[in-house]
Design a protein around this motif. Sequence first.
Motif, PDB file in Angstrom:
ATOM      1  N   ILE A 133       0.612  -6.209   1.079  1.00  8.99           N
ATOM      2  CA  ILE A 133      -0.748  -6.758   1.040  1.00  8.99           C
ATOM      3  C   ILE A 133      -0.837  -8.030   0.200  1.00  8.99           C
ATOM      4  O   ILE A 133      -1.844  -8.725   0.242  1.00  8.99           O
ATOM      5  CB  ILE A 133      -1.751  -5.713   0.505  1.00  8.99           C
ATOM      6  N   PHE A 152      -2.068   1.393  -4.546  1.00  6.93           N
ATOM      7  CA  PHE A 152      -1.137   0.333  -4.162  1.00  6.93           C
ATOM      8  C   PHE A 152      -0.037   0.226  -5.211  1.00  6.93           C
ATOM      9  O   PHE A 152      -0.184   0.696  -6.341  1.00  6.93           O
ATOM     10  CB  PHE A 152      -1.853  -1.019  -3.972  1.00  6.93           C
ATOM     11  N   GLY A 155      -4.467   2.308  -8.902  1.00  8.16           N
ATOM     12  CA  GLY A 155      -5.457   2.704  -7.910  1.00  8.16           C
ATOM     13  C   GLY A 155      -6.211   3.941  -8.319  1.00  8.16           C
ATOM     14  O   GLY A 155      -6.198   4.373  -9.473  1.00  8.16           O
ATOM     15  N   SER A 166       0.832  -1.201   0.000  1.00 11.72           N
ATOM     16  CA  SER A 166       0.000   0.000   0.000  1.00 11.72           C
ATOM     17  C   SER A 166       0.867   1.251   0.000  1.00 11.72           C
ATOM     18  O   SER A 166       2.102   1.173   0.089  1.00 11.72           O
ATOM     19  CB  SER A 166      -0.915  -0.007   1.234  1.00 11.72           C
ATOM     20  N   ASN A 167       0.195   2.428  -0.073  1.00 12.14           N
ATOM     21  CA  ASN A 167       0.969   3.669  -0.111  1.00 12.14           C
ATOM     22  C   ASN A 167       1.636   3.997   1.219  1.00 12.14           C
ATOM     23  O   ASN A 167       2.434   4.929   1.297  1.00 12.14           O
ATOM     24  CB  ASN A 167       0.102   4.847  -0.568  1.00 12.14           C
ATOM     25  N   GLU A 201      -7.798   4.860  -2.954  1.00 14.11           N
ATOM     26  CA  GLU A 201      -6.941   3.719  -2.622  1.00 14.11           C
ATOM     27  C   GLU A 201      -5.839   3.572  -3.664  1.00 14.11           C
ATOM     28  O   GLU A 201      -6.102   3.586  -4.866  1.00 14.11           O
ATOM     29  CB  GLU A 201      -7.777   2.445  -2.551  1.00 14.11           C
TER      30      GLU A 201
END
Length: 610
Positions: A175, A254, A248, A169-170, A252
Amino acid sequence: MSKNLTKFLSEIPFFSEVSKKSLEHLSNNIKEETYIKNETIFEKDTIGNSMYAIINGSVKAHEKNHVYGTLSKGDCFGEYALIDNETRSASITALENTKVLKIERQQFLDVMKTDNGFAQGVLAVMIKRHRELDTIQERLASSKIEIENANNKLSGLINGAMDAIIMFSNNFKIILTNPSANRLLKNDDVLQRNVLFFFDDESAKIIEGIVKSENNKKAVNKYLPNIVKVIGSDDTETLNEGTISKYGNDSETFYTLILRNIEKRLMAENTISLLTNQTQYLEKEIQELTSGYGIIAEDINMKNTINLIHQVSKTDATVLIQGETGTGKELVARAIHKESNRNDRPLIRINCGAIPANLIESELFGHKKGAFTGATVDRKGRFLLADKGTIFLDEIGEMPMELQPKLLRIIQEGEFDPVGSSETIRVDVRIIAATHRNLLEFSKSGKFREDLYYRLNVFPIEVPALRVRGNDICLIAEEMMQQFSKKLNKPIQGLTEEDKVLLQSYNWPGNVRELQNLIERAVIVSQNGIINWQAVIPNNSLNDNDTTTALNERILTIKELNALEKENIIKALKHTRWKISGKQGAAELLQLPSTTLASRIKALGIERPI
């Protein structure tokens, strides 16, 4: 107004199956309402009791800032509130000044009870909608299967990939990983861990920098600018190249990091580079060996040098070969290596006087990428190429003073640091050095380290100058003449006694190298297989008196006298085109009776060529 309203209602999809007469019953008590721009008509999760049809203007269906869609003139919304008490599924807000028809639930239910045609029309619309819903569900079910199949294929592709795939993720939380990534990270439970923890500081800064610098872009797909080092959970370190991608939306984001372990490739490239360099050196060795003439020695001075070669070859002692330029010091070094126990490994040569001072350190010890301007790749130095073998440092007296401590360190400790690197490399190298200078005097004048001189001078070998080697000059010349005759495809007659005297009387300041160059030139300019040595030997006019004196003072053997007589008679016969007697014959030219000349021709075995 009632007719216009009925017509408007009939065009609304919810009432499309209801007769105009029944719609007249509904329109009797319908209210009109007006909303200004940005005014909320109703909010999500509130209980509804009416539906709305837009006369003019437009509205949006939304949940906070997320917009599901917009509606305009002729569209309706909230119709399910007429038949149930459920909460609203979305908020409705006017996008501009908007006028709507508001149909209350009670009014709708009253018409349903009293007008069967109205009820049937609404029911037909509801049935049609349910059928459409069934079709949509069927399509969704089919799409679900297709999505599942696509997911299975994608999972197979990701899980079967040999490259490590890491999705994070940022905020850098992992994940998703594939099995190759788990093997690379040496951990099967990495989800929600910070991906940067699995890199060394420099590599982590590279990845973090890319994520932050590309933060404002919707999509990113780029190669990592440098090789990154991954540190597994068991502290295993591996070098990898890779790509990073960003996907994204506004809510959201990623990143997908794909890494490929390149350590085996780097090892293979280093091996190829090392073998390539060794091959280049060996090709030069072969080229020089095939064009060289070995060590020819009958003279006692050179025989003593060869004895020293035999004595030191089987040891690992450092050898210092001294002698004038062109005496064959490199041949001596090659002979030592060939007879040594290291002869299955390369002999790496470097001329310390032929390489610029600013490059010789890199040439000897190698360098790391970026160590200086122009160092675009790592380079293996010649000491590393010579590992387990021999290095020949020609013209060692020309080595810059600032590099001499590094050489001393290798001799004493067998280790060095490449340029631009803090890594210490150990090697097992035998050192043979050569010089035409007097290094002891050089060291006393401060031009050469005295301690280095004594470390090099473990086993000194002096190569004698060519001018003191007597008949070796002629032996070497004969060998060279045969070689160049074959190479240039020009038959050459052998040396005469006069030729030998001329060769031995010359001082040969350039020694064997000068002799080699002179022989090649002599063969090139030869006519009918004969070399005019008087014209070939440099500054011969200055040596004429010396040559005559040498010829006059030297005592010849009977064999040499016969050879001189035979050569002289052949010259006379050639001059007279093999006419022996009579006017302008060879006998007259030699001032001999023709019968005597005929007798000597027979005795010396002289025959006229066909």
